[in-house]
Scaffold this motif. Structure first.
Motif, short mmCIF file in Angstrom:
data_model
loop_
_atom_site.label_atom_id
_atom_site.label_comp_id
_atom_site.label_asym_id
_atom_site.label_seq_id
_atom_site.Cartn_x
_atom_site.Cartn_y
_atom_site.Cartn_z
N ALA A 1 0.84 -1.20 0.00
CA ALA A 1 0.00 0.00 0.00
C ALA A 1 0.87 1.25 0.00
CB ALA A 1 -0.92 0.00 1.22
N GLN A 2 1.96 1.22 0.80
CA GLN A 2 2.84 2.38 0.87
C GLN A 2 3.54 2.61 -0.47
OE1 GLN A 2 6.19 3.06 0.75
NE2 GLN A 2 6.12 5.08 1.67
N ARG A 3 3.97 1.52 -1.11
CA ARG A 3 4.64 1.65 -2.40
C ARG A 3 3.68 2.19 -3.46
NH1 ARG A 3 7.91 -3.00 -5.79
NH2 ARG A 3 9.54 -1.63 -6.58
N GLN A 4 2.42 1.73 -3.39
CA GLN A 4 1.41 2.23 -4.32
C GLN A 4 1.20 3.73 -4.14
OE1 GLN A 4 -0.11 0.69 -6.79
NE2 GLN A 4 -1.39 2.45 -7.33
N ARG A 5 1.19 4.18 -2.86
CA ARG A 5 1.04 5.62 -2.60
C ARG A 5 2.20 6.40 -3.19
NH1 ARG A 5 -0.37 3.74 2.47
NH2 ARG A 5 1.62 4.43 3.34
N ALA A 6 3.42 5.86 -3.05
CA ALA A 6 4.59 6.55 -3.59
C ALA A 6 4.49 6.67 -5.11
CB ALA A 6 5.87 5.80 -3.20
N GLN A 7 4.03 5.59 -5.77
CA GLN A 7 3.88 5.64 -7.23
C GLN A 7 2.80 6.64 -7.64
OE1 GLN A 7 3.09 1.52 -8.06
NE2 GLN A 7 5.25 0.98 -8.19
N GLU A 8 1.71 6.69 -6.88
CA GLU A 8 0.64 7.64 -7.19
C GLU A 8 1.11 9.07 -6.99
OE1 GLU A 8 -2.48 6.38 -4.64
OE2 GLU A 8 -3.10 4.71 -5.92
N GLU A 9 1.92 9.31 -5.94
CA GLU A 9 2.47 10.65 -5.72
C GLU A 9 3.36 11.06 -6.88
OE1 GLU A 9 4.47 10.58 -2.01
OE2 GLU A 9 2.64 10.39 -0.81
N ALA A 10 4.18 10.13 -7.37
CA ALA A 10 5.06 10.44 -8.50
C ALA A 10 4.25 10.75 -9.74
CB ALA A 10 6.01 9.26 -8.75
N GLN A 11 3.16 10.00 -9.96
CA GLN A 11 2.30 10.24 -11.12
C GLN A 11 1.62 11.60 -11.01
OE1 GLN A 11 -0.26 6.83 -11.06
NE2 GLN A 11 1.25 5.47 -11.99
N ARG A 12 1.16 11.95 -9.79
CA ARG A 12 0.52 13.27 -9.60
C ARG A 12 1.52 14.39 -9.83
NH1 ARG A 12 -2.33 10.59 -5.35
NH2 ARG A 12 -0.77 11.27 -3.83
N ALA A 13 2.75 14.20 -9.36
CA ALA A 13 3.78 15.23 -9.55
C ALA A 13 4.10 15.41 -11.03
CB ALA A 13 5.05 14.86 -8.77
N GLU A 14 4.16 14.29 -11.76
CA GLU A 14 4.43 14.36 -13.20
C GLU A 14 3.29 15.06 -13.93
OE1 GLU A 14 5.40 11.37 -16.97
OE2 GLU A 14 5.22 10.58 -14.92
#
Length: 205
Positions: free
Chosen positions: A157-170
């Motif tokens: 779940a934490q890794r998924q959040r990190a990926q989602e944050e990176a996608q939002r930043a992009e």
């Protein structure tokens, strides 16, 4: 032991100015009860026995440095970091464990024993990572107390959040670039319109 392990549960606290704040550690260890709380309020409940964070590339420094005095300053006796990914977001073949406990009012980093296990006397637990497998064992009886799937789910779940944050930043970067391009185009059109008006005015004069 009658303990409950909660994942991604908001912990409510008051900062130095008395303002209500909240934080969501990846895992929180508290005494077991019939209903799992949706939030853990330090104004009502005693500090949890232990909180745990699972590292990500974005949180690596924060988890291993900034949160040590923060969590222990809230009265939490043990802070455990499960360092399962590298700063390049690669799964470690061997999980690294880091823990701090309050001893005589001061934060002290727990030194692993000869087998690489973290013995946490204030919890009566021994934590051991063998490759990517993590176990929590009763230090007295040797009984395995926590299923590895619990922390694996929290890690995913934490890794998924990190990926989602990176996608939002992009996505935010792309939006900003598009806005800048539109603003530049509008400025060019405005300049061209001014120049055209100036030429027309000269011709009239």
């Amino acid at each position: 032991r009658g303990w409950m392990l909660l994942a991604d549960t908001f912990m409510l606290y008051r900062d130095a100015q008395g303002i209500n704040r909240r934080v969501a550690p990846d895992l929180l260890l508290m005494p077991s009860r019939s209903d799992a709380p949706s939030a853990y309020d330090l104004a009502v409940e005693p500090p949890p026995r232990c909180v745990m964070e699972i590292t990500s590339p974005r949180s690596h420094v924060k988890d291993l440095e900034d949160l040590v005095p923060f969590y222990l300053g809230l009265g939490i006796s043990t802070y455990l970091v499960i360092d399962a990914v590298t700063p390049q977001n690669k799964l470690r073949k061997q999980i690294q464990l880091h823990a701090w406990q309050v001893v005589n009012g001061q934060p002290v980093k727990v030194v692993p024993d000869a087998a690489g296990r973290l013995v946490l006397p204030t919890l009566g637990l021994t934590v051991h990572a063998l490759g990517r497998r993590l176990t929590f064992v009763d230090s007295v009886t040797g009984e395995v107390l926590m299923d590895v799937e619990q922390w694996q789910k929290a890690f995913q779940a934490q890794r998924q959040r990190a990926q989602e944050e990176a996608q939002r930043a992009e996505a935010a970067t792309r939006r900003a670039e598009a806005e800048a391009q539109r603003a530049n185009a509008e400025a060019q059109r405005a300049t061209l319109a001014e120049q055209t008006n100036a030429v027309l005015q000269q011709e009239k004069d």
